[in-house]
Design an enzyme around this catalytic site. Sequence first.
Site, PDB file in Angstrom:
ATOM      1  N   LYS A 178       0.863  -1.184   0.000  1.00 33.62           N
ATOM      2  CA  LYS A 178       0.000   0.000   0.000  1.00 33.62           C
ATOM      3  C   LYS A 178       0.897   1.231   0.000  1.00 33.62           C
ATOM      4  O   LYS A 178       1.623   1.489   0.960  1.00 33.62           O
ATOM      5  CB  LYS A 178      -0.917  -0.002   1.214  1.00 33.62           C
ATOM      6  CG  LYS A 178      -1.934   1.140   1.227  1.00 33.62           C
ATOM      7  CD  LYS A 178      -2.871   0.999   2.422  1.00 33.62           C
ATOM      8  CE  LYS A 178      -3.903   2.111   2.464  1.00 33.62           C
ATOM      9  NZ  LYS A 178      -4.792   1.979   3.644  1.00 33.62           N
TER      10      LYS A 178
ATOM     11  N   LYS B 128      -2.165  -1.615  -3.737  1.00 31.81           N
ATOM     12  CA  LYS B 128      -3.019  -0.429  -3.714  1.00 31.81           C
ATOM     13  C   LYS B 128      -2.125   0.811  -3.747  1.00 31.81           C
ATOM     14  O   LYS B 128      -1.186   0.891  -2.952  1.00 31.81           O
ATOM     15  CB  LYS B 128      -3.864  -0.447  -2.426  1.00 31.81           C
ATOM     16  CG  LYS B 128      -4.811   0.730  -2.266  1.00 31.81           C
ATOM     17  CD  LYS B 128      -5.587   0.619  -0.944  1.00 31.81           C
ATOM     18  CE  LYS B 128      -6.552   1.789  -0.803  1.00 31.81           C
ATOM     19  NZ  LYS B 128      -7.289   1.731   0.479  1.00 31.81           N
TER      20      LYS B 128
END
Length: 323
Positions: free
Chosen positions: A196, A248
């Site tokens: 992330k 992400k």
Amino acid sequence: MFPEQRPRRLRTTPAMRRMVSETTLRPRQLILPMFVGEGLDAPRPIASMPGVVQHTRDTLRKAAVEAVHAGVGGIMLFGVPEKRDAQGSGAVDENGILNVALRDLRGELGDSTVLMADTCLDEFTDHGHCGVLDADGVVDNDATLRVYADMAVAQAEAGAHVLGPSGMMDGQVGVIRRALDEVGHSETAILAYSVKYASAFYGPFREAVDSQLKGDRKTYQQDLGNAREALRELELDLAEGADMVMVKPALSYLDIIKAAAEFSPVPVAAYNISGEYAMVEAAAANGWIERERTVLEVLTSIRRAGADLILTYWAAEAAAWLD
């Protein structure tokens, strides 16, 4: 006669193009993120994400049923509380908005879809960070893990099939796995947000959850220029028991999705995040691009990079187009 090689032969008709298509995009591969707000008597529109709302508990149930009927593979649920504190105590409260809404959806949908929960504190803290802070105002990794363990158990008890630890704390997958197993939730799966990045594309999401964050999350989210570090994070989460892993954001990190897919023995998800959604919606609203074609092109590119699953705010709508 030149040219001897004519690739265009395999593009001559829609049927020919369909037959030789290398990348599939199906509704079951799409996961719909949804927001539920505490104390709402009507859905609250999110200005920077046209078409997306904070749901009431009732409208959440209705929209979730419609999405499942459209064929989406699952739902990722985020809760937006009325009150927050430094410890994010609403996240572990069985009567907190996220856990109540999980029970609502599990009661409504049973096992007809895969119900996922965001296992992170940022929506519940009054400082907006993904963990608890120490005396110097720095996120305390190990103290946060203890809260994550309690949060994970509460979400599993509420009916989540899959937990999504998204805080990027070191050791979060292992702590959650042990906590679940100790209380008999050995079948609850973990979708680890393994990679992330500290991205500029999260802005609309922060409006969606009424984030209280001041500053940034660069001490725990990954630096945007690093790729080898992503594979290290993947390796650690897999060793700790992740059942699925995620990258992400998606569009700026298609190379990382490809690397993750080549490295990972478990399914790889990618999150087509709020800023990516907002850009397409804004351009389409201005008539600069064709909306449906663009959405499907975006989602197909993420699948082509190697994602098995895509979290996207277009999931239900795209599922209807694909059906």
